[in-house]
Design an enzyme around this catalytic site. Structure first.
Site, PDB file in Angstrom:
ATOM      1  N   GLY A   4       0.773  -1.246   0.000  1.00  0.00           N
ATOM      2  CA  GLY A   4       0.000   0.000   0.000  1.00  0.00           C
ATOM      3  C   GLY A   4       0.802   1.293   0.000  1.00  0.00           C
ATOM      4  O   GLY A   4       0.305   2.311   0.465  1.00  0.00           O
TER       5      GLY A   4
ATOM      6  N   LEU B 133      -4.459  -7.211  -7.205  1.00  0.00           N
ATOM      7  CA  LEU B 133      -4.031  -8.324  -8.057  1.00  0.00           C
ATOM      8  C   LEU B 133      -5.153  -9.179  -8.637  1.00  0.00           C
ATOM      9  O   LEU B 133      -4.906 -10.003  -9.507  1.00  0.00           O
ATOM     10  CB  LEU B 133      -3.036  -9.214  -7.285  1.00  0.00           C
ATOM     11  CG  LEU B 133      -1.711  -8.521  -6.961  1.00  0.00           C
ATOM     12  CD1 LEU B 133      -0.803  -9.440  -6.152  1.00  0.00           C
ATOM     13  CD2 LEU B 133      -0.993  -8.057  -8.222  1.00  0.00           C
TER      14      LEU B 133
ATOM     15  N   HIS C  96       0.651   0.713 -13.097  1.00  0.00           N
ATOM     16  CA  HIS C  96       1.408  -0.469 -13.537  1.00  0.00           C
ATOM     17  C   HIS C  96       2.899  -0.115 -13.562  1.00  0.00           C
ATOM     18  O   HIS C  96       3.279   0.951 -14.052  1.00  0.00           O
ATOM     19  CB  HIS C  96       0.932  -0.885 -14.933  1.00  0.00           C
ATOM     20  CG  HIS C  96       1.574  -2.147 -15.395  1.00  0.00           C
ATOM     21  ND1 HIS C  96       1.164  -3.399 -14.975  1.00  0.00           N
ATOM     22  CD2 HIS C  96       2.640  -2.365 -16.205  1.00  0.00           C
ATOM     23  CE1 HIS C  96       1.937  -4.319 -15.517  1.00  0.00           C
ATOM     24  NE2 HIS C  96       2.839  -3.719 -16.267  1.00  0.00           N
TER      25      HIS C  96
ATOM     26  N   ASP D  16      -4.244  -4.155 -18.644  1.00  0.00           N
ATOM     27  CA  ASP D  16      -3.199  -3.142 -18.906  1.00  0.00           C
ATOM     28  C   ASP D  16      -3.352  -2.491 -20.275  1.00  0.00           C
ATOM     29  O   ASP D  16      -2.380  -1.921 -20.798  1.00  0.00           O
ATOM     30  CB  ASP D  16      -1.788  -3.744 -18.768  1.00  0.00           C
ATOM     31  CG  ASP D  16      -1.521  -4.283 -17.373  1.00  0.00           C
ATOM     32  OD1 ASP D  16      -2.038  -3.714 -16.403  1.00  0.00           O
ATOM     33  OD2 ASP D  16      -0.789  -5.287 -17.251  1.00  0.00           O
TER      34      ASP D  16
ATOM     35  N   GLU E 208       6.073   5.757  -9.341  1.00  0.00           N
ATOM     36  CA  GLU E 208       4.645   5.441  -9.212  1.00  0.00           C
ATOM     37  C   GLU E 208       3.943   6.433  -8.283  1.00  0.00           C
ATOM     38  O   GLU E 208       2.861   6.928  -8.589  1.00  0.00           O
ATOM     39  CB  GLU E 208       4.472   4.029  -8.640  1.00  0.00           C
ATOM     40  CG  GLU E 208       4.837   2.955  -9.623  1.00  0.00           C
ATOM     41  CD  GLU E 208       4.565   1.574  -9.063  1.00  0.00           C
ATOM     42  OE1 GLU E 208       3.582   1.393  -8.334  1.00  0.00           O
ATOM     43  OE2 GLU E 208       5.352   0.673  -9.350  1.00  0.00           O
TER      44      GLU E 208
HETATM   45  C1  GRF Z   1       3.067  -1.427  -7.591  1.00  0.00           C
HETATM   46  O1  GRF Z   1       4.291  -1.753  -8.156  1.00  0.00           O
HETATM   47  C2  GRF Z   1       2.018  -1.250  -8.660  1.00  0.00           C
HETATM   48  O2  GRF Z   1       2.521  -0.748  -9.855  1.00  0.00           O
HETATM   49  C3  GRF Z   1       1.539  -2.636  -8.866  1.00  0.00           C
HETATM   50  O3  GRF Z   1       1.563  -3.216  -7.588  1.00  0.00           O
HETATM   51  C4  GRF Z   1       2.522  -2.557  -6.764  1.00  0.00           C
HETATM   52  C5  GRF Z   1       1.843  -2.099  -5.523  1.00  0.00           C
HETATM   53  O4  GRF Z   1       2.713  -1.497  -4.626  1.00  0.00           O
HETATM   54  N1  GRF Z   1       0.295  -2.664  -9.586  1.00  0.00           N
HETATM   55  P1  GRF Z   1       2.183  -0.887  -3.259  1.00  0.00           P
HETATM   56  O5  GRF Z   1       1.357  -1.964  -2.575  1.00  0.00           O
HETATM   57  O6  GRF Z   1       1.366   0.320  -3.579  1.00  0.00           O
HETATM   58  O7  GRF Z   1       3.403  -0.535  -2.485  1.00  0.00           O
END
Ligand code: GRF
Length: 195
Positions: free
Chosen positions: A12, A83, A102, A143, A172
């Site tokens: 998260g 997921l 992503h 995606d 991200e």
């Molecule tokens: C990230 O790398 C995102 O791109 C992918 O899952 C990961 C989640 O990371 N879809 P977090 O749980 O927000 O740290």
């Protein structure tokens, strides 16, 4: 104010980036609910710490319908490391109202089975000189929806998959906030114009 639902499966840190951006007045939004398909996702703890309602809805039959029940009144859904695959019907109902982050420069390294470290392992195996992250609209094609924001980083030939993951993760957090700012600003403009 724009209401968000954030769907998570893991640590998260992206959820945290949204929570922080709201707290720092960088996003004119609120998170109405955080939903996880994993009971022990640390993301749920982050949400609880910020007094955001949380639900655990396990992967399996009816997942999308059960999620739909919990997000009534929400404007946008953010898939922040979620997921499970959502149903076609759900994706169509939330067309242009659901985004995903992503960890690659889509369309490269995307699609079914391309998630988490699998992406970074493939990037390193292919000796890519750059990687990055993408925020895109969610459609029923995994995606495959229109790109909202991309952020890139240079890679070193010595970078391990873990090192790539760390670089990409930082991007991200930045672009997820940027994408939400972009979406919220355009929604606010639309509302003004229809008044
Ligand atoms: C990230 O790398 C995102 O791109 C992918 O899952 C990961 C989640 O990371 N879809 P977090 O749980 O927000 O740290």
């Amino acid at each position: 104010m724009v209401k968000l639902a954030v769907l998570v499966s893991g640590g998260g840190t992206n959820l945290q980036a949204i929570i922080d951006a709201i707290a720092n007045d960088k996003l004119n939004a609120c998170i109405s609910v955080v939903i996880s398909d994993k009971k022990d996702a640390f993301a749920l703890k982050r949400a609880e710490k910020s007094n955001i309602p949380t639900y655990h809805i396990p992967k399996g039959k009816g997942l999308s319908d059960k999620i739909a029940d919990k997000i009534k009144g929400v404007d946008y859904i953010v898939l922040a490391g979620f997921l499970s695959i959502l149903s076609t019907n759900f994706c169509q109902q939330w067309n242009k109202k659901m985004i995903n982050i992503h960890p690659s420069l889509l369309p490269k390294y995307g699609g079914k089975g391309m998630y988490g470290m699998k992406v970074h392992n493939a990037v390193v195996a292919n000796k890519e000189q750059e990687s990055g992250a993408t925020v895109h609209w969610v459609t029923e094609t995994i995606d495959g929806g229109d790109i909202i924001v991309q952020g890139r980083c240079k890679l070193d030939s010595k970078d391990t998959p873990d090192a790539v993951a760390e670089k990409v993760h930082k991007i991200e957090h930045k672009i997820l906030t940027e994408a939400l700012q972009k979406i919220i600003t355009s929604k606010e403009t639309d509302i003004k114009q229809t008044k």
